[in-house]
Write a protein that holds these residues in place. Sequence first.
Motif, PDB file in Angstrom:
ATOM      1  N   SER A 163     -43.895  19.466  73.607  1.00 42.20           N
ATOM      2  CA  SER A 163     -42.297  19.808  73.960  1.00 42.20           C
ATOM      3  C   SER A 163     -41.471  20.530  72.845  1.00 42.20           C
ATOM      4  CB  SER A 163     -42.040  18.089  74.232  1.00 42.20           C
ATOM      5  OG  SER A 163     -41.550  17.461  72.936  1.00 42.20           O
ATOM      6  N   SER A 164     -42.223  19.935  71.405  1.00 44.98           N
ATOM      7  CA  SER A 164     -41.440  20.664  70.166  1.00 44.98           C
ATOM      8  C   SER A 164     -42.514  21.866  69.580  1.00 44.98           C
ATOM      9  CB  SER A 164     -41.783  19.161  68.692  1.00 44.98           C
ATOM     10  OG  SER A 164     -43.629  19.025  68.951  1.00 44.98           O
ATOM     11  N   ILE A 165     -42.891  22.708  70.702  1.00 41.18           N
ATOM     12  CA  ILE A 165     -43.387  23.775  70.272  1.00 41.18           C
ATOM     13  C   ILE A 165     -42.134  24.992  70.502  1.00 41.18           C
ATOM     14  CG2 ILE A 165     -44.603  25.917  70.978  1.00 41.18           C
ATOM     15  CD1 ILE A 165     -47.268  23.483  71.667  1.00 41.18           C
ATOM     16  N   VAL A 166     -42.203  25.585  69.584  1.00 40.19           N
ATOM     17  CA  VAL A 166     -41.244  26.491  69.306  1.00 40.19           C
ATOM     18  C   VAL A 166     -41.255  27.838  68.957  1.00 40.19           C
ATOM     19  CG1 VAL A 166     -39.029  24.710  68.594  1.00 40.19           C
ATOM     20  CG2 VAL A 166     -40.799  25.945  67.192  1.00 40.19           C
ATOM     21  N   VAL A 167     -40.464  28.974  69.715  1.00 42.71           N
ATOM     22  CA  VAL A 167     -40.727  30.508  69.015  1.00 42.71           C
ATOM     23  C   VAL A 167     -40.517  30.965  67.936  1.00 42.71           C
ATOM     24  CG1 VAL A 167     -38.935  31.007  70.308  1.00 42.71           C
ATOM     25  CG2 VAL A 167     -40.495  32.677  70.664  1.00 42.71           C
ATOM     26  N   ILE A 172     -37.369  24.768  61.494  1.00 41.02           N
ATOM     27  CA  ILE A 172     -37.917  23.799  61.276  1.00 41.02           C
ATOM     28  C   ILE A 172     -37.171  22.938  60.251  1.00 41.02           C
ATOM     29  CG2 ILE A 172     -40.160  23.037  60.468  1.00 41.02           C
ATOM     30  CD1 ILE A 172     -40.132  24.455  63.164  1.00 41.02           C
ATOM     31  N   ASN A 173     -37.058  21.704  61.065  1.00 43.98           N
ATOM     32  CA  ASN A 173     -36.255  20.486  60.063  1.00 43.98           C
ATOM     33  C   ASN A 173     -37.055  19.981  59.090  1.00 43.98           C
ATOM     34  OD1 ASN A 173     -33.228  20.516  60.535  1.00 43.98           O
ATOM     35  ND2 ASN A 173     -33.787  20.594  62.677  1.00 43.98           N
ATOM     36  N   ARG A 174     -37.130  19.627  58.181  1.00 48.39           N
ATOM     37  CA  ARG A 174     -38.089  18.513  57.097  1.00 48.39           C
ATOM     38  C   ARG A 174     -37.921  17.123  58.064  1.00 48.39           C
ATOM     39  NH1 ARG A 174     -40.360  19.135  52.609  1.00 48.39           N
ATOM     40  NH2 ARG A 174     -38.840  20.655  51.954  1.00 48.39           N
ATOM     41  N   PRO A 175     -39.303  16.684  58.292  1.00 47.98           N
ATOM     42  CA  PRO A 175     -39.329  16.228  59.420  1.00 47.98           C
ATOM     43  C   PRO A 175     -38.806  14.311  58.530  1.00 47.98           C
ATOM     44  CG  PRO A 175     -41.657  16.263  59.390  1.00 47.98           C
ATOM     45  CD  PRO A 175     -40.920  17.232  58.016  1.00 47.98           C
ATOM     46  N   ASN A 176     -38.424  13.132  58.480  1.00 49.12           N
ATOM     47  CA  ASN A 176     -39.057  12.534  58.195  1.00 49.12           C
ATOM     48  C   ASN A 176     -39.938  11.075  58.702  1.00 49.12           C
ATOM     49  OD1 ASN A 176     -36.232  11.717  56.937  1.00 49.12           O
ATOM     50  ND2 ASN A 176     -34.965  12.506  59.139  1.00 49.12           N
ATOM     51  N   GLY A 247     -55.531   9.156  63.947  1.00 51.69           N
ATOM     52  CA  GLY A 247     -55.354  10.643  63.620  1.00 51.69           C
ATOM     53  C   GLY A 247     -53.598  10.747  63.717  1.00 51.69           C
ATOM     54  N   PRO A 248     -53.790  11.606  63.196  1.00 51.12           N
ATOM     55  CA  PRO A 248     -52.019  12.242  63.487  1.00 51.12           C
ATOM     56  C   PRO A 248     -51.273  11.366  64.388  1.00 51.12           C
ATOM     57  CG  PRO A 248     -53.630  14.310  63.557  1.00 51.12           C
ATOM     58  CD  PRO A 248     -54.046  13.533  63.400  1.00 51.12           C
ATOM     59  N   PHE A 249     -49.625  11.167  64.094  1.00 50.34           N
ATOM     60  CA  PHE A 249     -49.232  11.460  65.093  1.00 50.34           C
ATOM     61  C   PHE A 249     -47.534  11.986  64.338  1.00 50.34           C
ATOM     62  CE2 PHE A 249     -45.629   8.016  66.861  1.00 50.34           C
ATOM     63  CZ  PHE A 249     -45.706   8.570  68.183  1.00 50.34           C
ATOM     64  N   LEU A 250     -46.990  11.468  63.784  1.00 50.71           N
ATOM     65  CA  LEU A 250     -45.169  12.013  63.711  1.00 50.71           C
ATOM     66  C   LEU A 250     -45.563  13.277  62.590  1.00 50.71           C
ATOM     67  CD1 LEU A 250     -42.960   8.518  62.409  1.00 50.71           C
ATOM     68  CD2 LEU A 250     -43.312   9.720  64.964  1.00 50.71           C
ATOM     69  N   SER A 251     -46.868  13.175  61.563  1.00 52.04           N
ATOM     70  CA  SER A 251     -46.893  13.698  60.903  1.00 52.04           C
ATOM     71  C   SER A 251     -47.361  15.368  61.112  1.00 52.04           C
ATOM     72  CB  SER A 251     -47.921  14.341  59.711  1.00 52.04           C
ATOM     73  OG  SER A 251     -49.334  13.714  61.148  1.00 52.04           O
ATOM     74  N   LYS A 252     -47.615  15.398  62.903  1.00 49.89           N
ATOM     75  CA  LYS A 252     -48.030  17.219  63.932  1.00 49.89           C
ATOM     76  C   LYS A 252     -46.729  16.842  65.012  1.00 49.89           C
ATOM     77  CE  LYS A 252     -51.808  18.145  61.490  1.00 49.89           C
ATOM     78  NZ  LYS A 252     -52.105  18.684  61.064  1.00 49.89           N
ATOM     79  N   ASN A 253     -46.044  15.854  65.551  1.00 47.43           N
ATOM     80  CA  ASN A 253     -45.486  16.126  66.520  1.00 47.43           C
ATOM     81  C   ASN A 253     -44.196  16.748  65.699  1.00 47.43           C
ATOM     82  OD1 ASN A 253     -43.510  13.771  65.909  1.00 47.43           O
ATOM     83  ND2 ASN A 253     -44.323  12.463  66.944  1.00 47.43           N
ATOM     84  N   PHE A 254     -43.817  17.021  64.554  1.00 48.57           N
ATOM     85  CA  PHE A 254     -41.856  16.967  64.655  1.00 48.57           C
ATOM     86  C   PHE A 254     -41.839  18.895  65.025  1.00 48.57           C
ATOM     87  CE2 PHE A 254     -44.611  17.479  60.577  1.00 48.57           C
ATOM     88  CZ  PHE A 254     -43.409  19.072  60.569  1.00 48.57           C
ATOM     89  N   ALA A 255     -42.993  19.397  65.192  1.00 47.35           N
ATOM     90  CA  ALA A 255     -42.950  21.275  65.362  1.00 47.35           C
ATOM     91  C   ALA A 255     -44.082  21.783  64.814  1.00 47.35           C
ATOM     92  CB  ALA A 255     -41.508  21.599  64.744  1.00 47.35           C
TER      93      ALA A 255
END
Length: 416
Positions: A163-167, A172-176, A247-255
Amino acid sequence: MTLPASWLPVASDSDFSVHNLPFGVFSTGLEQPRVGVAIGDFIIDMSTAAQLGVMSEAGVAVSVFQHPTLNPLMSLGRPAARRIREILQRQLTQTDSFLHKLAAEVLVPQAIAQLHLPVAIGDYTDFYSSLEHATQVGQLFRPNNPLLPNWKHLPVAYHGRSSSIVVSGTPINRPNGQVLPMGAEVPIFQPTQALDYELELGFVIGKNSKLGVPVSVEEAEEYIFGCVLFNDWSARDIQRWEYQPLGPFLSKNFASSLSPWVVTLDALETFRVAGPEQNPEPLPYLRTSGALNFDLNLEVAIKPQDVSETVVCRTSARYVYWNIRQQLAHHTVSGCNLRVGDLLATGTISGPDGSGCLLELTEGGKKPIRLTDGTERTYLQHGDEVIMRGHAGRGDVRVGFGEVRGSILDSPESEN
């Protein structure tokens, strides 16, 4: 095979030569997004071309080209896409062609078009298929044993977030997230201070497989429509705290950012090369031979606001250890089914001549790199734009992806 020159002038260094003709989705003004094909500085409006009869011999419904994604076109199978591409190549190299006569009606300058995410992506899987990347990252955390025991026996992967794959071009917002500061016993919540990119290729699935039925390495490429450039943004400090044991979760899912043009496997056929020797020999279901990698020149540049870019990585996709056939076969050997629009990414591509992420390049943030403007980076700062490019060339034949770009915006919390 070298084709005659196109009647439409195309620069010799253009990624979008008549040998390429990648598919994408574009719009102009208030018109709806629709399918286009890139040629030089122009886009062939496939909806208009089909309505005017240019594609009559392809046997494809006009509605396929009027859709806002490539999914209906991909569902027709690789042979249909091959016919379309061959018709366009013929029409572009014959001065008396129907397409030439209708050029004013069907050609749209790329400069005035908006490019959209070309595929409705269902599921996304990110592999870990570069030996150099896995080794160099492993050495940062396990100097005496960088590769885990399973790495050379199977293509390691995790399921990502589609859902967070973008063209390309989307900010890109810096994630928290939660971060464990050095020496601390409890985590804190903050914007990532270790924002990174990952240079990857993505392979787009263009054919459904059956649930419960594995796809063999011999059949695998029948299911792949084409290839894109892919930037899997990563928050390394969030990743360090969260990734064990699952494995990774929030560190990868933001964009994740994807290039707008899908290059077909047919266009890449000329640039096949053998991959690295695999030792130990994989289990039988993963054994392949021959030229199954692609000799694609890849680069990454960082461009701070209002200054020129600095190229920080040059490498090649030829170094990927686990090839796409093996990735797809392993993905389905459990009986997992693939669907049109799914995306399989290679994971970070590094090589003996270049590192595909800052985690490697700066040795985990310990050795900053210097940019053209004199500033240094361990990880990305506010306003930095990351630009990835990829192309293959042999003689007068050039096939490329264009660019995938993304600029970093700080999160609202970091501005307070």
